[in-house]
Enzyme design. Structure first.
Site, PDB file in Angstrom:
ATOM      1  N   ASN A 182     -45.982 -17.555  60.707  1.00 47.31           N
ATOM      2  CA  ASN A 182     -46.785 -18.765  60.486  1.00 47.31           C
ATOM      3  C   ASN A 182     -45.949 -19.982  60.088  1.00 47.31           C
ATOM      4  OD1 ASN A 182     -46.198 -18.063  57.813  1.00 47.31           O
ATOM      5  ND2 ASN A 182     -48.234 -17.197  57.449  1.00 47.31           N
TER       6      ASN A 182
ATOM      7  N   ARG B 161     -45.293 -22.018  46.855  1.00 46.99           N
ATOM      8  CA  ARG B 161     -46.011 -21.209  45.875  1.00 46.99           C
ATOM      9  C   ARG B 161     -46.361 -22.065  44.666  1.00 46.99           C
ATOM     10  NH1 ARG B 161     -46.776 -18.550  49.553  1.00 46.99           N
ATOM     11  NH2 ARG B 161     -46.432 -16.340  49.901  1.00 46.99           N
TER      12      ARG B 161
ATOM     13  N   GLN C  29     -54.231 -17.120  42.350  1.00 46.77           N
ATOM     14  CA  GLN C  29     -55.097 -17.307  43.504  1.00 46.77           C
ATOM     15  C   GLN C  29     -56.084 -16.153  43.601  1.00 46.77           C
ATOM     16  OE1 GLN C  29     -52.197 -19.904  46.473  1.00 46.77           O
ATOM     17  NE2 GLN C  29     -52.910 -17.924  47.148  1.00 46.77           N
TER      18      GLN C  29
ATOM     19  N   HIS D 297     -55.636 -21.880  49.938  1.00 43.53           N
ATOM     20  CA  HIS D 297     -54.421 -21.458  50.650  1.00 43.53           C
ATOM     21  C   HIS D 297     -54.745 -21.208  52.124  1.00 43.53           C
ATOM     22  CE1 HIS D 297     -50.493 -18.887  50.260  1.00 43.53           C
ATOM     23  NE2 HIS D 297     -50.467 -19.741  51.271  1.00 43.53           N
TER      24      HIS D 297
END
Length: 387
Positions: free
Chosen positions: A155, A293, A322, A341
């Site tokens: 990704n 992050r 998260q 996210h």
């Protein structure tokens, strides 16, 4: 070609360079590859609910299950998928003692602690469907002889494109204008007083690995001044091609930048490294994008700096923890353009990391090695970027 050479060199170097900081166990009890017989594989993903049926390629959710259920079950393996991952009563916790493979994602992370690793007597392989395995206690995994791997490169395009979008959103002061439209307002001055062109601005990336390099390449047509800080200098040919200047010292680079993009992995050394002192070294009004992050940043220091104007705008899709709690201060700080996210889980990204997971599992079942760049922990040793 130069980019390919650098990536290949980094991948090989990650597991061939000796280091006193590598973690290993003298009595590894796990096997790198599958033992014969049926395996119990658990996947932890986010639920799509009513959105699951809207796109047949939406495979990164619980309902899509990476599109590998029929393939796994046809080979006699057990495949369990859940979004319930927290606490002793969670669905994941019930399967920890006898699972062989755990697949998780950075988007809905299953935190694999040392305690969970200790309970998982049959566990052999921890796979990240995507990039970034810091939700796993890598030292504990290495000491237990586990293999940790991810779908490297799956990704990077998705995240780099998202970072470029966020830079433009902040530079052009886009969100206040969008909110005016929703609220039935029309106040050009309320947007224009802090909207700028990207051309001529100095953009620095902290980390110039796969994502950082792609971002720099995409920024070149905007005629920016491009800087990068990384533990490794780029191949000179690639550096010249992109037109980026290497900055060996981070604290020297920061005050030069109008825009800072964080692209460094989360490790014990980088956790919380962007703190009040680092923020103070930046230009007043600096724009910061962080899709790496959330735990790289001092949460409250960022919120305070946005309130004071030291940070002129902050955008990213990564939080700690998260999912982010409702009272997370980044939800309410001024001049932010935060999202859940999402940057690496576009449909295109999902198809790439789903295909990568299938390939890795197939190699695991056959006893074949993974591509070297995909290993995060192999034979008790951590990849160099996590040391």
């Amino acid at each position: 070609m130069a980019m390919k050479r650098v990536a290949a060199f980094s991948a090989i170097r990650a597991f061939t360079s000796p280091s006193s900081s590598s973690v290993s166990s003298p009595n590894l009890t796990r096997h790198l590859h599958a033992s014969p017989g049926s395996k119990k594989i658990v996947g932890v993903f986010y639920k799509a609910n009513e959105y699951a049926a809207l796109n047949p390629n939406f495979v990164g959710c619980v309902e899509g299950a990476l599109g590998i259920r029929d393939w796994l079950e046809s080979q006699g393996h057990q495949y369990i998928v859940t979004d319930d991952k927290e606490g002793l009563d969670s669905e994941l916790e019930k399967h920890i003692p006898d699972l062989h493979v755990l697949i998780s994602t950075p988007f809905h992370p299953a935190y694999v602690t040392a305690e969970r690793i200790k309970k998982a007597k049959n566990l052999q392989l921890l796979l990240t469907a995507g990039i970034g395995s810091d939700h796993i206690d890598l030292n504990a995994a290495a000491a237990a002889g586990l293999t940790v791997a991810e779908i490297t490169g799956s990704n990077v395009v998705s995240v780099a494109e998202d970072e470029l979008m966020r830079i433009l959103i902040l530079v052009r002061n886009f969100l206040p204008g969008h909110h005016q439209v929703i609220n039935g307002e029309w106040n050009v001055a309320g947007i224009a007083y802090r909207a700028y062109d990207l051309e001529g601005k100095t953009v620095g990336t902290i980390g110039a690995g796969r994502i950082g390099r792609l971002l720099l390449q995409r920024l070149k047509p905007f005629n920016c001044n491009l800087l990068y800080h990384d533990r490794l200098k780029m191949d000179p040919e690639l550096e010249n091609q992109i037109g980026a200047k290497f900055e060996e010292d981070l604290d020297t680079m920061l005050p030069k930048c109008d825009i800072i993009v964080v692209n460094t992995p989360l490790t014990d050394k980088t956790r919380g490294f962007f703190d009040k002192n680092r923020i103070a070294k930046c230009k007043k009004g600096v724009l910061i994008v962080n899709n790496a992050r959330g735990a790289l940043m001092d949460t409250q220091a960022v919120a305070d700096a946005c309130s004071s104007g030291q940070i002129g705008g902050y955008s990213g899709d990564v939080w700690y923890p998260q999912p982010a709690p409702k009272d997370h201060p980044w939800r309410y700080m001024p001049n932010q353009a935060m999202t859940p996210h999402i940057s690496g889980t576009t449909i295109d990204g999902q198809l790439r990391y789903a295909a990568g997971v299938k390939d890795m599992l197939d190699r695991y079942f056959k006893g074949e090695d993974f591509p070297p760049q995909n290993y995060i922990v192999k034979e008790g040793k951590l990849a160099s970027q996590y040391k």
